[in-house]
Design a protein around this motif. Structure first.
Motif, mmCIF file in Angstrom:
data_model
loop_
_atom_site.group_PDB
_atom_site.id
_atom_site.type_symbol
_atom_site.label_atom_id
_atom_site.label_comp_id
_atom_site.label_asym_id
_atom_site.label_seq_id
_atom_site.Cartn_x
_atom_site.Cartn_y
_atom_site.Cartn_z
ATOM 1 N N GLN A 124 -28.296 9.945 -8.109
ATOM 2 C CA GLN A 124 -28.662 8.530 -8.078
ATOM 3 C C GLN A 124 -28.303 7.979 -6.695
ATOM 4 O O GLN A 124 -27.123 7.752 -6.405
ATOM 5 N N PRO A 125 -29.274 7.753 -5.827
ATOM 6 C CA PRO A 125 -28.980 7.386 -4.431
ATOM 7 C C PRO A 125 -28.227 6.066 -4.282
ATOM 8 O O PRO A 125 -27.333 5.956 -3.436
ATOM 9 N N TRP B 111 -14.465 6.307 -6.209
ATOM 10 C CA TRP B 111 -14.516 7.414 -7.170
ATOM 11 C C TRP B 111 -15.512 7.116 -8.288
ATOM 12 O O TRP B 111 -16.317 7.983 -8.665
ATOM 13 N N THR B 112 -15.475 5.882 -8.836
ATOM 14 C CA THR B 112 -16.378 5.501 -9.930
ATOM 15 C C THR B 112 -17.837 5.583 -9.498
ATOM 16 O O THR B 112 -18.697 6.088 -10.230
ATOM 17 N N SER C 280 -23.083 8.445 -9.325
ATOM 18 C CA SER C 280 -24.217 8.924 -8.523
ATOM 19 C C SER C 280 -24.709 10.307 -8.949
ATOM 20 O O SER C 280 -25.803 10.716 -8.565
ATOM 21 N N GLY C 281 -23.893 11.031 -9.711
ATOM 22 C CA GLY C 281 -24.264 12.390 -10.098
ATOM 23 C C GLY C 281 -23.582 13.451 -9.264
ATOM 24 O O GLY C 281 -23.544 14.622 -9.636
ATOM 25 N N VAL C 282 -23.033 13.063 -8.100
ATOM 26 C CA VAL C 282 -22.218 13.980 -7.304
ATOM 27 C C VAL C 282 -20.872 14.113 -7.999
ATOM 28 O O VAL C 282 -20.347 13.141 -8.541
ATOM 29 N N HIS C 283 -20.292 15.320 -7.984
ATOM 30 C CA HIS C 283 -19.012 15.476 -8.666
ATOM 31 C C HIS C 283 -17.980 14.545 -8.035
ATOM 32 O O HIS C 283 -17.844 14.472 -6.818
ATOM 33 N N ALA C 284 -17.247 13.830 -8.890
ATOM 34 C CA ALA C 284 -16.389 12.737 -8.425
ATOM 35 C C ALA C 284 -15.276 13.197 -7.499
ATOM 36 O O ALA C 284 -14.741 12.401 -6.722
#
Length: 424
Positions: free
Chosen positions: A197-198, A233-234, A239-243
């Motif tokens: 999610q950009p 972090w949230t 966004s779908g990138v690992h936090a």
């Protein structure tokens, strides 16, 4: 009169006394954390294979957090996504200090651990893929599982076997693991990101930029930085990138030599390392290592064998071969008193993957799936086997290490600095 040629650069040579003291301080904290990590792993395995295993699974699946922020997550997910962000934040701080203010500012010194870390990731991945190819091809998504090195677990092994590893070897092992962590988080960000999610990612980068401006100005008030870090972090999680990637990005913004000579990176690292090593990583291990061995996970599964082969065979070959190539093409030589057996021993210690390997297994196959359980069993078995082989080799060399450590500690002029660090 002929000009004498300069002596060749020494691989695994002593660094500065300041760097040696800093490394020793870090290793003490990581060794204690490693023992807690071992305890958490044993507890998880015992509980997951006991009559009360259902309660363990229910505890790991228990969900907490605000649903409105899409953070109603299981305890196991909070451990993997949240607590490990602290781990990667500390790793990011350490990496930045190494290359900005540490001995690795010297490109010749940096070449060995960086190249060894790369070789220690490429060769295990190739061996994993080769083993998977001998089966039905299932499990390829876990190719990165055997690429990680767990410094806390490796140091716990060194603590248990009471080996006197010389300063240069300890520094190399730590630096190798830190570079390894950076490469691992890069792999996670690129290859294990789904449904990107950009917009949340862009906002997260803006928040991280604000965090960076504050720390660059020397502002370290927790009530300003912690909310910004939590927000970043949230958003990265959303966004779908690992936090956990947020932890590394935040760390890279922290100045090493800031205003008025304040080393904010060192201050934050000193503050957060005990939390990372003593709490965050053991709790993650407790939820990640609970594999029910009597269930669908078997040592004969292809993904299990692939993980074991990657860690036990791939890691020492990759690390040792890369070190040899550095020596071959730079015409450097190993430091006096060290041999290639020592490099192989460190390569075997590098085969203790564990924390990040367990994380990648969950990302690749989904937490709790049969493939995840089989791969985690391979990580546990491979890490244990690598530790045992490293123990045998390093114990054989331990008498030699004692002599080196005694020479490194000698301080005949009683000025508080070992004499070996004051020689040209």
């Amino acid at each position: 009169m002929t000009q004498q040629s300069p002596s060749p650069f020494r691989l695994l040579g002593l660094g500065s006394w300041a760097e040696a003291r800093r490394i020793a301080e870090i290793l003490r904290a990581e060794t204690v954390g490693g023992l807690l990590l071992l305890g958490a792993t044993v507890l998880a395995l015992a509980w997951a294979n006991s009559p009360w295993k259902d309660f363990y699974q229910d505890l790991a699946a228990f969900r907490v957090g605000p649903e409105s922020l899409h953070l109603n997550l299981s305890l196991a997910t909070w451990a993997a996504d949240g607590l490990l962000a602290i781990f990667f934040f500390v790793a990011g701080l350490e990496l930045k200090r190494e290359f900005v203010a540490g001995d690795l500012r010297d490109l010749r010194r940096a070449a060995l651990p960086v190249t060894a870390a790369m070789g220690g990731m490429i060769v295990p991945a190739l061996i994993y893929v080769a083993v998977i190819a001998t089966g039905d091809g299932g499990g390829l998504r876990g190719w990165a599982v055997p690429t990680a090195t767990d410094i806390a677990f490796a140091l716990a092994v060194l603590g248990v076997i009471s080996t006197h590893l010389p300063s240069a070897l300890r520094t190399f092992l730590l630096t190798l693991a830190v570079v390894d962590d950076l490469l691992a988080i890069t792999i996670i960000a690129i290859f294990y990101t789904s449904g990107l999610q950009p917009l949340p990612l862009v906002i997260a980068l803006l928040v991280i930029a604000v965090f960076g401006v504050l720390v660059q100005r020397g502002i370290s008030r927790w009530w300003l930085l912690l909310p910004l870090a939590a927000t970043a972090w949230t958003l990265v999680h959303e966004s779908g990138v690992h936090a956990t990637v947020a932890g590394v990005l935040l760390a890279f913004t922290v100045p090493v030599n800031g205003r008025d000579g304040v080393d904010l990176a060192h201050r934050l690292e000193h503050r957060w390392r005990p939390i990372s090593a003593g709490f965050a990583v053991p709790i993650f291990a407790f939820f990640a290592a609970g594999v029910t061995i009597s269930g669908g996970a078997g040592l004969g599964a292809t993904v299990t064998v692939a993980a074991i082969a990657g860690l036990v065979v791939g890691k020492p070959i990759g690390i040792t071969l890369s070190a040899w190539l550095v020596q071959r093409f730079t015409r450097a030589r190993l430091a006096e008193g060290l041999s290639w057996w020592d490099v192989i021993g460190l390569g075997l210690l590098g085969g203790i993957g564990f924390t990040v390997s367990l994380l990648i297994s969950e990302l690749a196959f989904g937490s709790g799936t049969e493939a995840d359980s089989q791969t985690k069993l391979g990580v546990l078995a491979g890490s244990l086997l690598a530790a045992l082989l490293a123990t045998v080799l390093l114990r054989i060399r331990n008498r030699h290490y004692r002599r080196i450590c005694a020479a490194e500690a000698a301080d005949d002029d009683a000025d508080g600095i070992p004499d070996v660090y004051q020689r040209p």
